[in-house]
Design a protein around this motif. Structure first.
Motif, PDB file in Angstrom:
ATOM      1  N   THR A 149      -5.625  -0.173   2.038  1.00 13.11           N
ATOM      2  CA  THR A 149      -7.154  -0.090   2.050  1.00 13.11           C
ATOM      3  C   THR A 149      -7.623   0.210   3.309  1.00 13.11           C
ATOM      4  N   ASP A 150      -6.864   0.391   4.422  1.00  9.88           N
ATOM      5  CA  ASP A 150      -7.398   0.769   5.391  1.00  9.88           C
ATOM      6  C   ASP A 150      -7.416   2.294   5.707  1.00  9.88           C
ATOM      7  N   ARG A 151      -8.730   2.972   5.919  1.00  5.87           N
ATOM      8  CA  ARG A 151      -8.863   4.198   5.862  1.00  5.87           C
ATOM      9  C   ARG A 151      -7.801   4.990   7.013  1.00  5.87           C
ATOM     10  N   GLU A 152      -7.872   4.088   8.229  1.00  2.97           N
ATOM     11  CA  GLU A 152      -6.989   4.754   9.212  1.00  2.97           C
ATOM     12  C   GLU A 152      -5.649   4.947   8.803  1.00  2.97           C
ATOM     13  N   ARG A 153      -5.019   4.451   8.165  1.00  6.62           N
ATOM     14  CA  ARG A 153      -3.717   4.648   7.394  1.00  6.62           C
ATOM     15  C   ARG A 153      -3.809   6.108   6.545  1.00  6.62           C
ATOM     16  N   LEU A 154      -4.780   6.419   5.901  1.00  5.25           N
ATOM     17  CA  LEU A 154      -4.898   7.611   5.238  1.00  5.25           C
ATOM     18  C   LEU A 154      -5.042   8.740   6.214  1.00  5.25           C
ATOM     19  N   HIS A 155      -5.779   8.616   7.184  1.00  2.07           N
ATOM     20  CA  HIS A 155      -5.913   9.432   8.344  1.00  2.07           C
ATOM     21  C   HIS A 155      -4.633   9.899   8.832  1.00  2.07           C
ATOM     22  N   ALA A 156      -3.664   8.896   9.099  1.00  3.90           N
ATOM     23  CA  ALA A 156      -2.457   9.140   9.965  1.00  3.90           C
ATOM     24  C   ALA A 156      -1.662   9.783   8.912  1.00  3.90           C
ATOM     25  N   PHE A 157      -1.630   9.430   7.455  1.00  2.30           N
ATOM     26  CA  PHE A 157      -0.800   9.990   6.728  1.00  2.30           C
ATOM     27  C   PHE A 157      -1.006  11.584   6.391  1.00  2.30           C
ATOM     28  N   LEU A 158      -2.449  11.896   6.430  1.00  3.91           N
ATOM     29  CA  LEU A 158      -2.842  13.060   6.240  1.00  3.91           C
ATOM     30  C   LEU A 158      -2.120  14.238   7.505  1.00  3.91           C
ATOM     31  N   GLY A 159      -2.282  13.367   8.666  1.00  6.76           N
ATOM     32  CA  GLY A 159      -1.663  14.251   9.988  1.00  6.76           C
ATOM     33  C   GLY A 159      -0.249  14.535   9.628  1.00  6.76           C
ATOM     34  N   ASP A 160       0.437  13.614   9.142  1.00  9.93           N
ATOM     35  CA  ASP A 160       2.032  13.550   9.005  1.00  9.93           C
ATOM     36  C   ASP A 160       2.375  14.577   7.982  1.00  9.93           C
ATOM     37  N   ALA A 161       1.711  14.723   6.694  1.00 12.42           N
ATOM     38  CA  ALA A 161       2.418  15.265   5.166  1.00 12.42           C
ATOM     39  C   ALA A 161       2.141  16.990   5.552  1.00 12.42           C
ATOM     40  N   LEU A 162       2.612  17.423   4.778  1.00 10.89           N
ATOM     41  CA  LEU A 162       2.987  19.140   4.704  1.00 10.89           C
ATOM     42  C   LEU A 162       1.734  19.918   3.573  1.00 10.89           C
ATOM     43  N   ALA A 204     -14.417  11.133   1.182  1.00 16.65           N
ATOM     44  CA  ALA A 204     -15.094   9.587   0.907  1.00 16.65           C
ATOM     45  C   ALA A 204     -14.433   8.811  -0.322  1.00 16.65           C
ATOM     46  N   GLU A 205     -13.906   9.872  -1.181  1.00 20.30           N
ATOM     47  CA  GLU A 205     -13.421   9.099  -2.508  1.00 20.30           C
ATOM     48  C   GLU A 205     -11.931   9.364  -2.444  1.00 20.30           C
ATOM     49  N   ALA A 206     -11.278   8.262  -1.865  1.00 23.62           N
ATOM     50  CA  ALA A 206      -9.827   8.227  -1.804  1.00 23.62           C
ATOM     51  C   ALA A 206      -8.945   6.965  -1.916  1.00 23.62           C
ATOM     52  N   SER A 207      -7.873   7.217  -2.468  1.00 21.16           N
ATOM     53  CA  SER A 207      -7.036   5.980  -2.364  1.00 21.16           C
ATOM     54  C   SER A 207      -5.621   6.356  -2.034  1.00 21.16           C
ATOM     55  N   MET A 208      -4.898   5.363  -1.529  1.00 16.86           N
ATOM     56  CA  MET A 208      -3.599   5.579  -0.869  1.00 16.86           C
ATOM     57  C   MET A 208      -2.506   4.461  -1.181  1.00 16.86           C
ATOM     58  N   LYS A 209      -1.411   4.638  -1.589  1.00 13.88           N
ATOM     59  CA  LYS A 209      -0.382   3.797  -2.126  1.00 13.88           C
ATOM     60  C   LYS A 209       0.824   3.997  -1.043  1.00 13.88           C
ATOM     61  N   ALA A 210       1.605   2.966  -1.047  1.00 11.37           N
ATOM     62  CA  ALA A 210       2.911   3.170  -0.131  1.00 11.37           C
ATOM     63  C   ALA A 210       4.277   2.138  -0.567  1.00 11.37           C
ATOM     64  N   ARG A 211       5.345   2.471  -0.742  1.00  9.01           N
ATOM     65  CA  ARG A 211       6.528   1.720  -0.884  1.00  9.01           C
ATOM     66  C   ARG A 211       7.383   1.878   0.156  1.00  9.01           C
ATOM     67  N   ALA A 212       7.879   0.702   0.548  1.00  8.77           N
ATOM     68  CA  ALA A 212       8.804   0.753   1.804  1.00  8.77           C
ATOM     69  C   ALA A 212       9.598  -0.363   1.808  1.00  8.77           C
ATOM     70  N   GLU A 213      10.406  -0.711   0.719  1.00  9.05           N
ATOM     71  CA  GLU A 213      11.478  -1.592   0.583  1.00  9.05           C
ATOM     72  C   GLU A 213      12.513  -1.560  -0.188  1.00  9.05           C
ATOM     73  N   GLY A 214      13.460  -2.491  -0.402  1.00  8.46           N
ATOM     74  CA  GLY A 214      14.526  -2.371  -1.091  1.00  8.46           C
ATOM     75  C   GLY A 214      14.402  -2.535  -2.735  1.00  8.46           C
ATOM     76  N   PRO A 215      15.346  -2.702  -3.493  1.00  5.30           N
ATOM     77  CA  PRO A 215      15.244  -2.931  -4.764  1.00  5.30           C
ATOM     78  C   PRO A 215      14.775  -4.238  -5.148  1.00  5.30           C
ATOM     79  N   ILE A 216      13.775  -4.497  -6.062  1.00  9.62           N
ATOM     80  CA  ILE A 216      13.591  -5.885  -6.494  1.00  9.62           C
ATOM     81  C   ILE A 216      13.918  -6.176  -7.951  1.00  9.62           C
ATOM     82  N   ASP A 217      15.203  -6.953  -8.004  1.00  4.66           N
ATOM     83  CA  ASP A 217      16.014  -7.176  -9.109  1.00  4.66           C
ATOM     84  C   ASP A 217      15.581  -8.458  -9.803  1.00  4.66           C
ATOM     85  N   ASP A 218      15.757  -8.487 -11.217  1.00  7.89           N
ATOM     86  CA  ASP A 218      15.904  -9.903 -11.636  1.00  7.89           C
ATOM     87  C   ASP A 218      17.054 -10.698 -11.365  1.00  7.89           C
TER      88      ASP A 218
END
Length: 234
Positions: free
Chosen positions: A22-35, A169-183
């Motif tokens: 939910t932090d817009r700064e994370r979006l800004h950092a990601f835009l700078g990193d992606a290609l 202005a109208e943006a969203s961002m998701k990320a996953r950075a973890e191992g498997p989540i098993d039963d």
């Protein structure tokens, strides 16, 4: 401008909310990193209308004239999607894959990633100063500092190139950075699980056969910054 992402129902994350950033700064950092970005636009009309998703380079300016900053895309003025993109809202997605998550069941297999979605109505950039600035940002997103080392664009090149600006202005961002989540019962079964990390790694710059002189410093820095391991320019 709010520092919180997802200001509208169209970009508010409804599933996997625990992955939402939910932090817009994370979006800004990601835009700078992606290609690479993917532009989704509806082309055609009536029964012939259909969606098209196009991969494209991009640049961005957080201080650009659009609300939330400007995301710049470019294409040929002859492209069939261009006019349609200006007539209705479009969707731009940017994704970086960081790992393959191997779980103990097919259902729980996943990927580690960073992904952004931007929705809005693009505008055609017509002012010569902003057009040149936008094209410089697109080139420098690939290789920072490269635009300043190039000859100026010709009138013919500029006339053949369209530049679109999309508000951030109208943006969203998701990320996953973890191992498997098993039963629990699957964990007890003793099947292996884990993550295959995926890293973007650049090779050594390869000089064109018709080029002269050493590899420029901007290219050397970019290759090294992208994780080129144990290489020397050739």
């Amino acid at each position: 401008m709010s520092t919180t992402l997802s200001p509208t129902p169209r970009t508010r994350i409804s599933r996997g909310k625990n992955r939402a950033l939910t932090d817009r700064e994370r979006l800004h950092a990601f835009l700078g990193d992606a290609l690479v970005a993917h532009l989704g636009v509806t082309v055609g009309s009536g029964e012939d209308a259909h969606p098209v998703v196009l991969p494209t380079a991009y640049g961005f300016d957080l201080d650009g004239p659009d609300e939330g900053g400007s995301l710049y895309l470019h294409g040929s003025v002859a492209a069939g999607w261009l006019g349609r993109a200006l007539e209705r809202d479009v969707c731009v997605t940017i994704t970086e894959l960081d790992g393959l998550v191997a779980a103990r069941s097919g259902f729980h297999h996943s990927m580690n990633y960073r992904s952004a979605v931007v929705i809005g109505r693009p505008r055609l950039v017509e002012g010569p100063e902003e057009r040149e600035h936008a094209l410089a940002l697109v080139v420098d997103q690939m290789i920072p500092g490269r635009w300043a080392t190039l000859r100026p664009a010709t009138r013919k090149e500029l006339a053949a190139t369209a530049v679109l600006a999309l508000p951030l202005a109208e943006a969203s961002m998701k990320a996953r950075a973890e191992g498997p989540i098993d039963d629990p019962e699957d964990i007890e079964a003793g099947i292996w699980a884990g993550v295959i990390p995926i890293h973007r790694v650049a090779g050594a710059p390869v000089t064109s056969e018709d080029a002269t002189g050493p590899v420029p410093e901007d290219v050397v820095r970019r290759a090294a910054g992208l994780g080129a391991a144990e290489w020397s320019p050739r």
